[in-house]
Scaffold this motif. Structure first.
Motif, PDB file in Angstrom:
ATOM      1  N   ASP A 113       0.819  -1.212   0.000  1.00 36.73           N
ATOM      2  CA  ASP A 113       0.000   0.000   0.000  1.00 36.73           C
ATOM      3  C   ASP A 113       0.855   1.265   0.000  1.00 36.73           C
ATOM      4  N   SER A 114       0.205   2.364  -0.219  1.00 34.35           N
ATOM      5  CA  SER A 114       0.823   3.685  -0.260  1.00 34.35           C
ATOM      6  C   SER A 114       1.984   3.741  -1.229  1.00 34.35           C
ATOM      7  N   VAL A 115       1.679   3.356  -2.458  1.00 37.33           N
ATOM      8  CA  VAL A 115       2.704   3.384  -3.491  1.00 37.33           C
ATOM      9  C   VAL A 115       3.147   4.792  -3.801  1.00 37.33           C
ATOM     10  N   TYR A 116       2.298   5.747  -3.502  1.00 32.64           N
ATOM     11  CA  TYR A 116       2.663   7.098  -3.885  1.00 32.64           C
ATOM     12  C   TYR A 116       3.577   7.762  -2.881  1.00 32.64           C
ATOM     13  N   GLN A 117       3.922   7.017  -1.815  1.00 28.98           N
ATOM     14  CA  GLN A 117       4.806   7.596  -0.809  1.00 28.98           C
ATOM     15  C   GLN A 117       6.167   7.942  -1.394  1.00 28.98           C
ATOM     16  N   ASN A 118       6.731   7.001  -2.155  1.00 23.92           N
ATOM     17  CA  ASN A 118       8.064   7.231  -2.696  1.00 23.92           C
ATOM     18  C   ASN A 118       8.035   7.846  -4.077  1.00 23.92           C
ATOM     19  N   ALA A 119       6.843   8.015  -4.616  1.00 18.79           N
ATOM     20  CA  ALA A 119       6.760   8.548  -5.965  1.00 18.79           C
ATOM     21  C   ALA A 119       7.203  10.007  -5.984  1.00 18.79           C
ATOM     22  N   GLU A 120       7.743  10.410  -7.131  1.00 15.37           N
ATOM     23  CA  GLU A 120       8.186  11.788  -7.280  1.00 15.37           C
ATOM     24  C   GLU A 120       6.959  12.702  -7.365  1.00 15.37           C
ATOM     25  N   LYS A 121       7.018  13.834  -6.661  1.00 14.50           N
ATOM     26  CA  LYS A 121       5.887  14.755  -6.705  1.00 14.50           C
ATOM     27  C   LYS A 121       6.375  16.139  -7.154  1.00 14.50           C
ATOM     28  N   VAL A 122       5.482  16.860  -7.787  1.00 15.08           N
ATOM     29  CA  VAL A 122       5.808  18.222  -8.230  1.00 15.08           C
ATOM     30  C   VAL A 122       4.797  19.174  -7.612  1.00 15.08           C
ATOM     31  N   ALA A 123       5.266  20.287  -7.077  1.00 14.63           N
ATOM     32  CA  ALA A 123       4.338  21.297  -6.566  1.00 14.63           C
ATOM     33  C   ALA A 123       3.982  22.248  -7.697  1.00 14.63           C
ATOM     34  N   ALA A 124       2.737  22.693  -7.744  1.00 16.89           N
ATOM     35  CA  ALA A 124       2.310  23.624  -8.796  1.00 16.89           C
ATOM     36  C   ALA A 124       1.341  24.633  -8.212  1.00 16.89           C
ATOM     37  N   ARG A 125       1.314  25.793  -8.857  1.00 19.78           N
ATOM     38  CA  ARG A 125       0.433  26.868  -8.404  1.00 19.78           C
ATOM     39  C   ARG A 125      -0.774  26.968  -9.341  1.00 19.78           C
ATOM     40  N   ALA A 271      -2.123  26.002  -4.055  1.00 23.17           N
ATOM     41  CA  ALA A 271      -1.066  25.196  -4.641  1.00 23.17           C
ATOM     42  C   ALA A 271      -1.415  23.723  -4.485  1.00 23.17           C
ATOM     43  N   VAL A 272      -0.935  22.906  -5.398  1.00 24.83           N
ATOM     44  CA  VAL A 272      -1.239  21.475  -5.354  1.00 24.83           C
ATOM     45  C   VAL A 272       0.039  20.667  -5.592  1.00 24.83           C
ATOM     46  N   LEU A 273      -0.030  19.385  -5.273  1.00 23.84           N
ATOM     47  CA  LEU A 273       1.076  18.468  -5.545  1.00 23.84           C
ATOM     48  C   LEU A 273       0.628  17.473  -6.603  1.00 23.84           C
ATOM     49  N   ILE A 274       1.486  17.231  -7.576  1.00 25.51           N
ATOM     50  CA  ILE A 274       1.142  16.262  -8.612  1.00 25.51           C
ATOM     51  C   ILE A 274       2.042  15.040  -8.454  1.00 25.51           C
ATOM     52  N   VAL A 275       1.422  13.877  -8.371  1.00 23.64           N
ATOM     53  CA  VAL A 275       2.196  12.637  -8.273  1.00 23.64           C
ATOM     54  C   VAL A 275       2.585  12.210  -9.670  1.00 23.64           C
ATOM     55  N   LYS A 276       3.897  12.013  -9.878  1.00 22.78           N
ATOM     56  CA  LYS A 276       4.351  11.754 -11.241  1.00 22.78           C
ATOM     57  C   LYS A 276       4.313  10.277 -11.618  1.00 22.78           C
ATOM     58  N   THR A 277       3.713   9.460 -10.749  1.00 25.02           N
ATOM     59  CA  THR A 277       3.552   8.057 -11.109  1.00 25.02           C
ATOM     60  C   THR A 277       2.138   7.855 -11.637  1.00 25.02           C
ATOM     61  N   LEU A 278       2.032   7.191 -12.787  1.00 24.35           N
ATOM     62  CA  LEU A 278       0.713   6.908 -13.332  1.00 24.35           C
ATOM     63  C   LEU A 278       0.249   5.549 -12.835  1.00 24.35           C
ATOM     64  N   ARG A 279      -1.069   5.386 -12.739  1.00 23.44           N
ATOM     65  CA  ARG A 279      -1.612   4.123 -12.259  1.00 23.44           C
ATOM     66  C   ARG A 279      -1.181   2.977 -13.164  1.00 23.44           C
ATOM     67  N   GLU A 280      -1.151   3.258 -14.481  1.00 21.55           N
ATOM     68  CA  GLU A 280      -0.841   2.161 -15.400  1.00 21.55           C
ATOM     69  C   GLU A 280       0.631   1.751 -15.340  1.00 21.55           C
ATOM     70  N   ASP A 281       1.460   2.610 -14.720  1.00 16.35           N
ATOM     71  CA  ASP A 281       2.883   2.253 -14.601  1.00 16.35           C
ATOM     72  C   ASP A 281       3.129   1.287 -13.451  1.00 16.35           C
ATOM     73  N   LEU A 282       2.133   1.124 -12.599  1.00 14.17           N
ATOM     74  CA  LEU A 282       2.340   0.309 -11.404  1.00 14.17           C
ATOM     75  C   LEU A 282       2.179  -1.165 -11.752  1.00 14.17           C
ATOM     76  N   GLU A 283       3.093  -1.675 -12.570  1.00 14.66           N
ATOM     77  CA  GLU A 283       2.962  -3.071 -12.972  1.00 14.66           C
ATOM     78  C   GLU A 283       3.433  -3.971 -11.852  1.00 14.66           C
ATOM     79  N   GLY A 284       2.797  -5.106 -11.769  1.00 17.36           N
ATOM     80  CA  GLY A 284       3.174  -6.040 -10.718  1.00 17.36           C
ATOM     81  C   GLY A 284       2.578  -5.682  -9.392  1.00 17.36           C
ATOM     82  N   PHE A 285       1.801  -4.602  -9.379  1.00 18.63           N
ATOM     83  CA  PHE A 285       1.182  -4.212  -8.130  1.00 18.63           C
ATOM     84  C   PHE A 285      -0.131  -4.953  -7.970  1.00 18.63           C
ATOM     85  N   GLU A 286      -0.340  -5.515  -6.813  1.00 19.94           N
ATOM     86  CA  GLU A 286      -1.572  -6.284  -6.632  1.00 19.94           C
ATOM     87  C   GLU A 286      -2.365  -5.731  -5.474  1.00 19.94           C
TER      88      GLU A 286
END
Lengths: 286, 191
Positions: A113-125, A271-286
């Motif tokens: 779980d919480s795959v987005y913890q280590n994912a790269e994030k970008v801040a945007a205005r 301001a918001v944070l964008i997670v740069k990991t796409l759902r479809e990139d999470l291969e092998g994730f169950e």
């Protein structure tokens, strides 16, 4: 002179007819082939975004000045920095809380779980909003150049804001979860019952959006957390959406429905944070 | 020539109005509504210059919203074009020094566009609660838009009278050329 005047009236009606037909044709074309006209949208966006960025910078500068007198400018800057940091930490904290919870109760089931913890994030205005005043869509100042892609998830203050729907050179359009045409597959935190979180701008006036398709047998109570589910194909799993209230039977008697209070304050989002990991990139994730 | 200058001036006005609406007034929301600056511009120009200008201004303004915030391209353009056309009928009673009438025209146009908005975005989706829409969106929008138009219409009208003075001075030059015997047909087309 009389001839000229006659021509004038005819042509104004003609222009009107031609433009109305053109509009209807465009509506049909853009309905049938949504991607055909997206280069036009991108071009218009690329033209306006630099100006909007400028205005956003100036207006935020002015509002900073108005908010407090100039000798406290340093405090404001520090405050802004800290607010951003708090937002990031909140996100981080939510992840940790959930992770701990999952570890305690569902270690075997959800160890990834919480795959987005280590994912790269970008801040945007946020640089512009929907001109009709609702908070269902806004434009941010990061785009292709910063690695933003369609369908990336957008977070703020530890909760889900929405998803990227259009991307330009240096801008991207975000559709929030409160938009009428938004629906997110969710699950309740302690019980893992699934549901669909649907946007509802009208209900949002009272601070709620809809939760639908809750199983009749699901054990769900007020203030349960709703997270994005594992079965969604666009949203990363385990992102907090909000808290559920007012659970009742659907008029169809086939399932239950409820209200959801989003964790994100859409009215005052800056301001918001964008997670740069796409759902479809999470291969092998169950 | 005059028509090109006019087109450029109006285009610049549309761009300014669009930026005001999306970036400035979204931060100055009252009762959760944003004043419809593009509507003020479309209705005012239709009132000042007539149907043709109203239609074209409405079309370009609507297209801008469609291209940036619409899901279907053409919906807003259609609504603004219709409003530009209808408001153009008011050109018959246009008076440069009368400001009161413009508020009714802007208010009426805003009312009309919101009704179309209701039909296209609510009614056809099965949301029949017109009362809620009236109280929550339509009346606040009309009131806020009319309030802002009190200031903006003056600016637009001022711009327009400047433009007229410019075109008059050009016409005067033309008259001199006519007087000297050059190209009489040119002047006739300009009327």
């Amino acid at each position: 002179m009389g001839r000229v005047k006659k021509n004038f009236t005819i042509s104004s009606k003609m222009i009107f007819t031609v433009l109305v037909i053109l509009c209807v044709a465009l509506i049909i074309v853009s309905y049938l082939f949504a991607d055909l006209l997206s280069p036009v949208k991108t071009a218009v966006g690329n033209f306006f975004v630099p100006m909007q960025k400028g205005i956003a910078t100036v207006s935020s500068g002015i509002s900073d000045k108005l908010r407090i007198f100039s000798d406290k400018q340093d405090l404001i800057e520090e405050n802004d920095r800290l607010t951003e940091e708090i937002n990031e930490l909140k996100t981080e904290m939510q992840i940790l809380i959930h992770q701990e919870y999952e570890l305690t109760w569902y270690r075997d089931l959800y160890e990834n779980d919480s795959v987005y913890q280590n994912a790269e994030k970008v801040a945007a205005r946020i640089i512009s909003r929907n001109p009709n005043g609702s908070c269902d869509m806004f434009v941010i100042d990061k785009g292709e150049e910063d690695g933003i892609k369609r369908d990336m998830n957008v977070l703020a203050g530890g909760g889900l804001v929405g998803i990227i729907t259009d991307v330009g050179k240096n801008w991207a359009k975000v559709r929030t979860i409160i938009a009428d045409d938004s629906s997110v597959s969710g699950r309740f935190q302690p019980t893992s019952d699934t549901c669909i979180v649907k946007g509802n701008l009208r209900r949002m006036d009272d601070g709620y959006i809809d939760v639908e398709m809750i199983n009749l047998n699901a054990e769900v109570y007020d203030n349960y957390e709703v997270l994005t589910s594992y079965i969604s194909d666009k949203y990363l799993p385990g992102i907090l959406i909000g808290y559920v209230t007012n659970i009742q039977k659907d008029p169809s008697e086939l399932n239950k429905r409820a209200y959801l209070t989003p964790v994100v304050d859409f009215e005052h989002l800056e301001a918001v944070l964008i997670v740069k990991t796409l759902r479809e990139d999470l291969e092998g994730f169950e | 020539m005059m028509i090109i200058i006019k087109a450029i001036i109006i285009l610049i006005e549309i761009i300014i109005a669009y930026l005001l609406q999306t970036s400035v007034f979204t931060e100055l929301r009252l009762a959760d509504v944003v004043p419809d600056i593009l509507m003020i511009l479309t209705a005012s120009l239709a009132y000042i210059f007539g149907k043709k200008t109203g239609i074209l201004t409405g079309f370009v303004s609507g297209m801008l919203i469609d291209c940036t915030y619409g899901s279907l391209i053409g919906l807003y353009a259609l609504m603004y074009t219709v409003v530009g056309y209808v408001a153009g009928y008011a050109h018959k009673v246009y008076d440069e020094n009368d400001y009161t009438l413009s508020f009714f025209i802007v208010g009426g146009s805003e009312f009309l566009i919101n009704l179309m908005y209701y039909i296209l975005f609510y009614f056809l989706k099965g949301d029949l609660d017109l009362g809620h829409f009236l109280v929550r969106y339509l009346f606040p929008r009309v009131i806020y838009t009319v309030l802002i138009s009190i200031i903006l219409y003056r600016l637009i009208n001022m711009n327009n009278s400047l433009f007229y003075r410019l075109s008059k001075s050009i016409k005067k030059e033309k008259r001199v050329t006519v007087f000297n015997g050059f190209n009489v047909d040119d002047d006739r087309q300009d009327i």
